[in-house]
Design an enzyme around this catalytic site. Structure first.
Site, short mmCIF file in Angstrom:
data_model
loop_
_atom_site.label_atom_id
_atom_site.label_comp_id
_atom_site.label_asym_id
_atom_site.label_seq_id
_atom_site.Cartn_x
_atom_site.Cartn_y
_atom_site.Cartn_z
N HIS A 79 -10.42 -4.90 10.59
CA HIS A 79 -10.99 -4.67 9.27
C HIS A 79 -12.29 -3.89 9.32
CE1 HIS A 79 -8.10 -7.82 8.42
NE2 HIS A 79 -8.22 -7.55 7.14
N GLU A 107 0.81 -1.23 0.00
CA GLU A 107 0.00 0.00 0.00
C GLU A 107 0.83 1.26 0.00
OE1 GLU A 107 -1.03 -2.65 1.44
OE2 GLU A 107 -3.14 -2.84 0.92
#
Lengths: 393, 357
Positions: B156, B87
């Site tokens: 998450h 990322e």
């Protein structure tokens, strides 16, 4: 005949400088100076490369004078910044580049202005080689409205066309540089991106992420590690399990270059540029260089290295002295000519410093501007609910 | 497979694959949020060659949540790029590409992973136009699902609206309906500034009616303007993303008891449309904000502070309150998860307390 020419040249040169005009005086005829010469340069260690750059570099008189002038300008500009910082006219961060001039100048000599370049915070030299003027660089350091970023960026945030700063977060500029390279490839203009980082940044994870993607996608990116032996106060031996920075790209070919020799840097850059432009993907260069100042102005730079070490580099490997000796010993320029360039450079720096200390600070109206590009004017909250400030693009 | 239900004038209903349905005259489609996002990206990719999409699984996998389905097949490797799981690296690459003249859409598989790249979003993207005094703009969109999902547990499920909404230099958008998704994504892509586009996984499959006007290729929703989804007179409910659905459901229940709620869909987190909220409060005299994220320093906190500081304060008949997610990391077990986010009954409860009924 020669004596007569010398007399004539001295007269001409004398009158030129009295007028104050900046005339490029080559009063001595070209027949007197060697127009170009070939110099031995250090062999570059290579990694996953067939061949390094040639062992000889050709330098023309014009090139030599230009490299000399630019390196001297960077040198004097940085020393002036040191002075202004100690007088508290420059504040905050100030990371000086003196000692490393051959890197910025050599790299620029190996690419075109239409190529792209990004570096970290030790960026004043690159701001200059990428088209900034000493005036606007110094005025940015002193935080004035005439600064290259109107006083809003400071030392670490200077930008010009195809120069993306000036980045304060160590290592963050490397993925950015690969992104610029991606745009180069995408737009198909045969441009490349030079992406610089230091020996300290070389251990950052995001750099390895970038190596991977740049290599996978064959981005036209020249990664350059300016290894000046110290990441702030930490020597390379104490920071890196492997100090062969040119090999750290693993699957990316690399070369280790004498970063104190502007010709070596140029030849290596040319080779790297050719590699990228031919579509082979990224390449990595390690420039072995040295900074005379500490990491920044708040670091005296002698707690983690000895004065002797600094002095030794200065006397044996100074990039400007090296070029000067080469040119003089090959009759490519005269002592007076180079001295004259020194005088001109000094004057340019003085003028710039004068501007940088007298130009007014940015107007308070500018405080909230430049938040968004191409947007209608908007309101920004001030320090309290009743203060509503105006922001325009 | 996305399908849509077509309503014929005759009243017959049939189901066809989304892209080949043709109805006689009133072109009122039912489109899921997912398809709205997909179509918006497709149209913008076609409109401007500089637009491209990168992220994990966006190309050959058709998108982790199938939002980018079909795009790689249509546009190829150059414009739809699968990235490795890195990322920080690919977000930085996207920002650099934007600096050099392209218009990237950088997808985070979920915004939880954007934390790895948050330095690039804030320090490289958001602040650059200001630091360069206008020399360097960054036309980039960061998009992906945000906030709680179903059973994905603590790492998450975080909502990042407040974190990104905190930073000057960013625009932060949080669509609710398919129309929002379409109009706001198009605006985000056409915007010359960094836009954080917070989607919601649980909304992807929800269909909404989409009028002909909304289906047009240049349908844009301006960033920074809220929408009143339901007119009301007794209380103002302000919400964003999935919670708007819950507010509307709560309003429907309360309407039977004679309480008319005005439901405002924020659409944009930053810049916040305080004016729309103030105008509504001046009418209803009561405020409850509803969000999925944590309470401290959250969206509701900001709204309440602004109302306190602004002209609408004098119109409040009772203190404004916030309905938020519970101040804990998200648990896994269904019963625990269900009780970690606002439910319709929580909203109804807070409304009644505020109205003192």
């Amino acid at each position: 005949m020669r004596k007569m020419l010398t007399i004539i040249s001295n007269v001409l040169r004398g009158s030129a400088s009295r007028n104050g005009a900046r005339v490029v005086v080559s009063a001595r005829t070209y027949a007197d100076f060697t127009p170009q010469a070939s110099f031995d340069i250090k062999k570059c260690d290579v990694h996953k490369l067939e061949e390094g750059p040639p062992l000889q570099a050709v330098l023309t008189r014009e090139e030599g004078l230009q490299y000399y002038r630019t390196m001297q300008t960077i040198r004097r500009m940085e020393l002036k910044a040191d002075q202004l910082y100690k007088q508290k006219i420059i504040r905050g961060f100030c990371h000086l580049y003196d000692g490393q001039e051959a890197c910025a100048v050599g790299i620029e000599a190996g690419i075109n202005l239409s190529d792209h370049l990004i570096t970290a915070y030790r960026a004043h030299g690159y701001t200059l080689t990428r088209g900034g003027t000493v005036r606007e660089i110094m005025a940015e350091l002193t935080g004035r409205r005439g600064g290259i970023a109107k006083g809003k960026g400071g030392s670490m945030h200077m930008y010009t066309k195809h120069f993306y700063g000036g980045n304060g977060i160590v290592g963050a500029q490397v993925p950015l540089g690969a992104g610029v390279a991606l745009a180069c490839k995408y737009l198909g203009k045969n441009e490349l991106c030079v992406c610089l980082y230091g020996d300290g940044a070389a251990n950052q994870g995001q750099i390895f992420e970038t190596y991977n993607m740049a290599s996978l996608w064959k981005l036209p990116c020249i990664f350059i590690c300016e290894n000046n032996k110290y990441g702030m106060g930490t020597s390379v031996e104490r920071a890196a399990a492997s100090t062969d920075y040119y090999k750290r790209g693993d699957f990316i070919p690399g070369l280790r270059v004498d970063g104190m020799d502007v010709l070596c840097v140029r030849e290596a850059t040319k080779l790297a540029a050719e590699h990228c432009r031919s579509g082979k993907g990224p390449i990595l260069m390690e420039l072995q260089t040295y900074r005379y100042h500490g990491h920044s102005m708040s670091d005296p730079g002698i707690s983690y290295r000895t004065r002797d070490e600094i002095q030794e580099v200065r006397s044996k490997s100074d990039p400007i002295s090296m070029l000067k000796d080469r040119m003089l010993s090959n009759n490519m320029a005269s002592v007076e000519e180079l001295k004259e360039i020194d005088v001109e450079v000094r004057k340019e720096i003085e003028d710039a410093a004068q501007f940088a200390t007298t130009d007014p600070e940015p107007p308070l109206d500018d405080l909230c501007n430049h938040i968004f590009y191409n947007d209608p004017p908007m309101e920004v909250r001030g320090t309290n609910p009743w203060t509503k400030l105006k922001s325009i693009s | 497979m996305a399908s849509l239900r077509c309503f014929l004038r005759s009243g017959k209903v049939f189901v066809v694959p989304c892209d080949i349905c043709i109805i006689n005259s009133i072109l009122l489609l039912q489109v899921t949020v997912r398809d709205a996002l997909n179509q918006a990206m497709d149209e913008e990719l076609e409109r401007d060659e500089r637009v491209f999409l990168l992220g994990e699984e966006v190309a050959q996998y058709d998108g982790a949540y199938k939002v980018s389905r079909g795009l790689w097949k249509k546009y190829g490797d150059k414009r739809i790029i699968d990235t490795p799981i890195t990322e920080m690296g690919f977000a930085g690459i996207a920002v650099g590409a934007a600096m050099a003249g392209l218009r990237p859409i950088c997808e985070f598989m979920t915004f939880n992973f954007s934390m790895q790249a948050i330095d690039q979003v804030i320090n490289s993207a958001a602040k650059t136009y200001y630091m360069s005094a206008g020399l360097q703009s960054v036309p980039i969109v960061f998009r992906g699902p945000n906030g709680a999902s179903a059973g994905v547990a603590a790492q998450h499920s975080q909502c990042f609206a407040a974190w990104y909404g905190h930073c000057p230099g960013l625009k932060v958008v949080s669509p609710w309906s398919a129309e929002d998704a379409r109009g706001l994504l198009k605006s985000a892509i056409r915007d010359d500034n960094p836009v954080v586009f917070l989607e919601n996984e649980l909304m992807y499959g929800v269909p909404f009616e989409m009028s002909e006007e909304v289906q047009s290729k240049d349908f844009l929703i301006p960033i920074g303007k809220a929408k009143i989804e339901r007119q009301g007179t007794h209380i103002t409910l302000v919400s964003h993303s999935r919670m708007v659905s819950l507010c509307l459901d709560a309003a429907a229940v309360l309407a039977k008891e004679g309480i008319e709620c005005e439901v405002i869909n924020m659409r944009t987190i930053r810049p916040l449309d305080a004016e729309a909220i103030e105008t509504s409060i001046m009418k209803t005299n009561h405020l409850v904000t509803v969000e999925g994220g944590w309470p401290q320093f959250g969206i509701g906190a900001e709204i309440l502070a602004r109302i306190m500081e602004g002209p609408a304060f004098n119109y409040l008949d009772s203190p404004a309150v916030r309905v938020t997610g519970v101040d804990i990391p998200m648990p896994y077990a269904k019963i625990l998860e269900d009780n970690s986010v606002p439910q319709i009954k929580d909203i109804i409860f807070s409304i009644k307390k505020t109205l003192n009924v």
